[in-house]
Design a protein around this motif. Structure first.
Motif, PDB file in Angstrom:
ATOM      1  N   SER A 290       0.864  -1.257   0.053  1.00  0.00           N
ATOM      2  CA  SER A 290      -0.010  -0.178   0.138  1.00  0.00           C
ATOM      3  C   SER A 290       0.830   1.449  -0.109  1.00  0.00           C
ATOM      4  O   SER A 290       0.274   2.321   0.197  1.00  0.00           O
ATOM      5  CB  SER A 290      -0.785  -0.062   1.164  1.00  0.00           C
ATOM      6  OG  SER A 290      -1.869  -1.398   1.307  1.00  0.00           O
ATOM      7  N   GLU A 291       2.208   1.112  -0.031  1.00  0.00           N
ATOM      8  CA  GLU A 291       3.118   2.129  -0.193  1.00  0.00           C
ATOM      9  C   GLU A 291       3.320   3.138   0.885  1.00  0.00           C
ATOM     10  O   GLU A 291       3.196   4.264   0.986  1.00  0.00           O
ATOM     11  CB  GLU A 291       2.840   3.013  -1.409  1.00  0.00           C
ATOM     12  CG  GLU A 291       2.879   2.127  -2.652  1.00  0.00           C
ATOM     13  CD  GLU A 291       2.307   2.831  -3.861  1.00  0.00           C
ATOM     14  OE1 GLU A 291       2.476   4.292  -4.022  1.00  0.00           O
ATOM     15  OE2 GLU A 291       1.338   2.499  -4.846  1.00  0.00           O
ATOM     16  N   ALA A 292       3.131   2.410   2.242  1.00  0.00           N
ATOM     17  CA  ALA A 292       3.109   3.183   3.496  1.00  0.00           C
ATOM     18  C   ALA A 292       4.563   2.984   3.965  1.00  0.00           C
ATOM     19  O   ALA A 292       5.495   2.177   3.530  1.00  0.00           O
ATOM     20  CB  ALA A 292       2.172   2.185   4.635  1.00  0.00           C
ATOM     21  N   LEU A 293       4.865   4.202   4.612  1.00  0.00           N
ATOM     22  CA  LEU A 293       6.290   4.428   5.247  1.00  0.00           C
ATOM     23  C   LEU A 293       6.204   3.705   6.790  1.00  0.00           C
ATOM     24  O   LEU A 293       5.308   3.852   7.245  1.00  0.00           O
ATOM     25  CB  LEU A 293       6.497   5.838   5.484  1.00  0.00           C
ATOM     26  CG  LEU A 293       7.991   6.209   6.071  1.00  0.00           C
ATOM     27  CD1 LEU A 293       9.224   5.545   5.130  1.00  0.00           C
ATOM     28  CD2 LEU A 293       8.176   7.474   6.372  1.00  0.00           C
ATOM     29  N   ILE A 294       7.062   2.852   6.932  1.00  0.00           N
ATOM     30  CA  ILE A 294       6.678   1.889   7.929  1.00  0.00           C
ATOM     31  C   ILE A 294       7.659   1.824   9.063  1.00  0.00           C
ATOM     32  O   ILE A 294       9.027   2.110   8.852  1.00  0.00           O
ATOM     33  CB  ILE A 294       6.870   0.393   7.513  1.00  0.00           C
ATOM     34  CG1 ILE A 294       5.799  -0.057   6.497  1.00  0.00           C
ATOM     35  CG2 ILE A 294       6.791  -0.749   8.513  1.00  0.00           C
ATOM     36  CD1 ILE A 294       5.963  -1.313   5.573  1.00  0.00           C
ATOM     37  N   ALA A 295       7.450   1.885  10.215  1.00  0.00           N
ATOM     38  CA  ALA A 295       8.164   1.849  11.467  1.00  0.00           C
ATOM     39  C   ALA A 295       7.762   0.283  12.159  1.00  0.00           C
ATOM     40  O   ALA A 295       6.792   0.087  12.502  1.00  0.00           O
ATOM     41  CB  ALA A 295       8.028   3.009  12.427  1.00  0.00           C
ATOM     42  N   ALA A 296       8.901  -0.328  12.287  1.00  0.00           N
ATOM     43  CA  ALA A 296       8.471  -1.757  12.682  1.00  0.00           C
ATOM     44  C   ALA A 296       9.202  -2.020  13.959  1.00  0.00           C
ATOM     45  O   ALA A 296      10.390  -1.771  14.408  1.00  0.00           O
ATOM     46  CB  ALA A 296       8.867  -2.720  11.631  1.00  0.00           C
ATOM     47  N   HIS A 297       8.579  -3.000  15.113  1.00  0.00           N
ATOM     48  CA  HIS A 297       9.225  -3.388  16.034  1.00  0.00           C
ATOM     49  C   HIS A 297      10.670  -4.322  15.515  1.00  0.00           C
ATOM     50  O   HIS A 297      10.564  -4.893  14.465  1.00  0.00           O
ATOM     51  CB  HIS A 297       8.605  -4.523  16.706  1.00  0.00           C
ATOM     52  CG  HIS A 297       9.197  -4.960  18.091  1.00  0.00           C
ATOM     53  ND1 HIS A 297       9.884  -6.171  18.090  1.00  0.00           N
ATOM     54  CD2 HIS A 297       9.109  -4.436  19.179  1.00  0.00           C
ATOM     55  CE1 HIS A 297      10.104  -6.290  19.365  1.00  0.00           C
ATOM     56  NE2 HIS A 297       9.892  -5.176  20.105  1.00  0.00           N
ATOM     57  N   ASN A 298      11.709  -4.052  16.532  1.00  0.00           N
ATOM     58  CA  ASN A 298      13.031  -4.512  15.922  1.00  0.00           C
ATOM     59  C   ASN A 298      13.129  -5.965  16.473  1.00  0.00           C
ATOM     60  O   ASN A 298      13.396  -6.150  17.624  1.00  0.00           O
ATOM     61  CB  ASN A 298      13.874  -3.721  16.581  1.00  0.00           C
ATOM     62  CG  ASN A 298      15.550  -3.853  16.117  1.00  0.00           C
ATOM     63  OD1 ASN A 298      15.873  -4.527  14.981  1.00  0.00           O
ATOM     64  ND2 ASN A 298      16.595  -3.060  16.678  1.00  0.00           N
ATOM     65  N   ASN A 299      12.977  -6.871  15.343  1.00  0.00           N
ATOM     66  CA  ASN A 299      13.023  -8.331  15.767  1.00  0.00           C
ATOM     67  C   ASN A 299      13.325  -8.988  14.454  1.00  0.00           C
ATOM     68  O   ASN A 299      13.008  -8.463  13.308  1.00  0.00           O
ATOM     69  CB  ASN A 299      11.866  -9.009  16.433  1.00  0.00           C
ATOM     70  CG  ASN A 299      10.662  -8.850  15.383  1.00  0.00           C
ATOM     71  OD1 ASN A 299      10.495  -9.494  14.642  1.00  0.00           O
ATOM     72  ND2 ASN A 299       9.712  -7.880  15.915  1.00  0.00           N
ATOM     73  N   PRO A 300      13.886 -10.115  14.455  1.00  0.00           N
ATOM     74  CA  PRO A 300      14.362 -10.791  13.236  1.00  0.00           C
ATOM     75  C   PRO A 300      13.384 -10.983  12.297  1.00  0.00           C
ATOM     76  O   PRO A 300      13.654 -11.018  11.105  1.00  0.00           O
ATOM     77  CB  PRO A 300      14.964 -12.251  13.801  1.00  0.00           C
ATOM     78  CG  PRO A 300      15.345 -11.773  15.199  1.00  0.00           C
ATOM     79  CD  PRO A 300      14.312 -10.904  15.644  1.00  0.00           C
ATOM     80  N   PHE A 301      11.910 -11.371  12.829  1.00  0.00           N
ATOM     81  CA  PHE A 301      10.835 -11.495  11.681  1.00  0.00           C
ATOM     82  C   PHE A 301      10.861 -10.267  10.812  1.00  0.00           C
ATOM     83  O   PHE A 301      10.696 -10.267   9.543  1.00  0.00           O
ATOM     84  CB  PHE A 301       9.776 -12.087  12.543  1.00  0.00           C
ATOM     85  CG  PHE A 301       9.808 -13.098  13.275  1.00  0.00           C
ATOM     86  CD1 PHE A 301       9.653 -14.359  12.603  1.00  0.00           C
ATOM     87  CD2 PHE A 301      10.043 -13.129  14.647  1.00  0.00           C
ATOM     88  CE1 PHE A 301       9.981 -15.628  13.592  1.00  0.00           C
ATOM     89  CE2 PHE A 301       9.933 -14.257  15.376  1.00  0.00           C
ATOM     90  CZ  PHE A 301       9.745 -15.491  14.780  1.00  0.00           C
ATOM     91  N   ASN A 302      10.592  -9.264  11.478  1.00  0.00           N
ATOM     92  CA  ASN A 302      10.476  -7.877  10.699  1.00  0.00           C
ATOM     93  C   ASN A 302      11.594  -7.348   9.908  1.00  0.00           C
ATOM     94  O   ASN A 302      11.377  -7.093   8.588  1.00  0.00           O
ATOM     95  CB  ASN A 302      10.152  -6.926  11.552  1.00  0.00           C
ATOM     96  CG  ASN A 302       8.702  -7.141  12.263  1.00  0.00           C
ATOM     97  OD1 ASN A 302       7.784  -7.599  11.807  1.00  0.00           O
ATOM     98  ND2 ASN A 302       8.522  -6.517  13.403  1.00  0.00           N
ATOM     99  N   GLN A 303      12.839  -7.699  10.461  1.00  0.00           N
ATOM    100  CA  GLN A 303      13.990  -7.390   9.769  1.00  0.00           C
ATOM    101  C   GLN A 303      14.501  -8.207   8.467  1.00  0.00           C
ATOM    102  O   GLN A 303      14.659  -7.731   7.389  1.00  0.00           O
ATOM    103  CB  GLN A 303      15.344  -7.612  10.579  1.00  0.00           C
ATOM    104  CG  GLN A 303      15.303  -6.560  11.765  1.00  0.00           C
ATOM    105  CD  GLN A 303      16.369  -6.802  12.608  1.00  0.00           C
ATOM    106  OE1 GLN A 303      17.176  -7.868  12.655  1.00  0.00           O
ATOM    107  NE2 GLN A 303      16.633  -6.196  13.835  1.00  0.00           N
ATOM    108  N   SER A 304      13.875  -9.426   8.687  1.00  0.00           N
ATOM    109  CA  SER A 304      14.044 -10.356   7.551  1.00  0.00           C
ATOM    110  C   SER A 304      13.103  -9.927   6.186  1.00  0.00           C
ATOM    111  O   SER A 304      13.553 -10.397   5.041  1.00  0.00           O
ATOM    112  CB  SER A 304      13.774 -11.777   7.868  1.00  0.00           C
ATOM    113  OG  SER A 304      12.427 -12.087   8.000  1.00  0.00           O
ATOM    114  N   VAL A 305      11.892  -9.284   6.435  1.00  0.00           N
ATOM    115  CA  VAL A 305      11.188  -9.054   5.184  1.00  0.00           C
ATOM    116  C   VAL A 305      11.603  -7.293   4.977  1.00  0.00           C
ATOM    117  O   VAL A 305      11.800  -6.907   3.610  1.00  0.00           O
ATOM    118  CB  VAL A 305       9.551  -8.929   5.668  1.00  0.00           C
ATOM    119  CG1 VAL A 305       8.854  -8.115   4.714  1.00  0.00           C
ATOM    120  CG2 VAL A 305       9.326 -10.233   6.182  1.00  0.00           C
TER     121      VAL A 305
END
Length: 375
Positions: A290-305
């Motif tokens: 959806s072309e959102a700018l993202i702030a993600a929780h810092n963990n391996p699952f999110n980092q891998s994507v």
């Protein structure tokens, strides 16, 4: 090779609930278009009561969860398995193991058994210690009684290899690209472009909703913060009470109109993704698409994507810092475009369905493969 395939372990399709229903909807329809016969098992309580959906056969089985709570899932999975044993499927694909693997001895003996191993369910903080112990046991049973395995995250693939010495096939979720029709779903009287922060999640502790909202609550931001998700459970009520005095925070409840959700993601100033347990999360991929700018929780699952194409946070202070300092300039546009490219070439549904089909056929050809026995 055209196969008779059954998908078990979900509440059913079309999706009214969550991740496994989401992927089952896309994969079942895609496999039918590729010439396979596909049956998806639905709860008898599912809002969709027809016997077929877009070429997919629907089997409705009795599900007492509405009467007895979570324990009813075990009875529902038992009923689905009893029915599947009668139908001579070439392949039975089981989505998750939480309440199905205890019936492993009942898995259809002549069918090829593939289990999508889900996230690390026993890590979820919403579960008590005894339930977490049971989920570890259920995971072990899923490994024991399945022949082949799918991981929707490279982190889970690595975990299964190290823990059980098994090889699993990495196939992530997919997402559709954002359409112009969806772009028009936002009521601009309600939501001005980039005038709000956004979070969409089930109200569970491991989704870091409290951390995110606490960081925002402590900030000097003039923007609104929209929270999408039902607040009817205990944690949801706790969160709404805790932040009831911050007029900037708006709890919008669940929104089931996918187009509207994606338009809100696209329209947001910064989209917060707090999930910390599980595999590749569908809502994260949809935010990327959806072309959102993202702030993600810092963990391996999110980092891998996301890799370097997101901002990361681990605590409320870091959230506050992002709320007060993130800008929307050229570097941020590059992050958004990089994530969009991932959807186009890595996480698009056609590619995902092709991977499922190829793996299912490969597994069926090797159906005499011995099941892994865990001592």
């Amino acid at each position: 090779m055209k196969l008779r395939i059954a998908i078990l372990g979900t509440r059913g399709i079309p999706n009214y609930y969550g991740g496994f229903e989401h992927i089952s909807e896309y994969v079942s329809e895609g496999l039918v278009k590729r010439g396979h016969s596909v049956t998806v098992y639905n709860s008898h309580n599912h809002p969709y009561q027809e016997d077929s959906w877009n070429g997919v056969e629907i089997r409705h089985c009795y599900d007492p969860e509405y009467m007895v709570g979570a324990a009813g899932q075990f009875a529902y999975d038992f009923n689905c398995l009893l029915d599947a044993r009668k139908r001579n499927f070439d392949v039975v694909m089981i989505m998750g193991y939480t309440s199905s693997s205890v019936w492993g001895k009942l898995y259809p003996p002549k069918s090829t058994i593939i289990t999508n191993m889900d996230g690390l369910e026993w890590k979820r903080s919403k579960y008590s210690k005894p339930v977490q112990q049971f989920l570890r046991y259920a995971e072990k049973l899923a490994v024991k009684y399945s022949q082949f395995y799918i991981s929707d995250s490279l982190i889970i693939k690595s975990y299964l290899g190290e823990k059980y010495n098994i090889e699993s096939k990495y196939i992530p979720y997919g997402a559709d690209l954002f359409s112009e029709e969806e772009r028009e779903q936002v009521d601009h009287r309600e939501a001005l472009k980039e005038d709000y922060f956004l979070l969409m999640a089930r109200m569970e502790p491991e989704n870091n909703i409290e951390t995110i909202l606490e960081g925002f609550n402590n900030s000097n931001s003039h923007r609104k913060f929209k929270v999408l998700g039902s607040t009817d459970n205990r944690f949801g009520k706790f969160i709404t009470h805790k932040f009831k005095n911050d007029e900037r925070i708006e709890f919008k409840g669940s929104i089931y109109n996918t187009g509207k959700v994606r338009a809100l993601q696209n329209n947001s100033y910064l989209y917060f993704h707090g999930h910390s347990v599980g595999g590749t999360n569908p809502s994260l991929l949809e935010a990327m698409a959806s072309e959102a700018l993202i702030a993600a929780h810092n963990n391996p699952f999110n980092q891998s994507v996301l890799h370097t194409d997101a901002f990361y946070f681990s605590n409320a202070n870091e959230v506050r810092n992002l709320v007060e300092t993130v800008q929307r300039k050229e570097p941020e546009k590059i992050m958004v475009n990089n994530n969009l490219r991932k959807i186009k070439y890595q996480f698009n549904w056609e590619r995902i369905i092709d991977q499922y089909e190829a793996f299912i056929i490969e597994c069926h050809k090797n159906k005499n493969h011995e099941r892994v026995i865990v001592d």
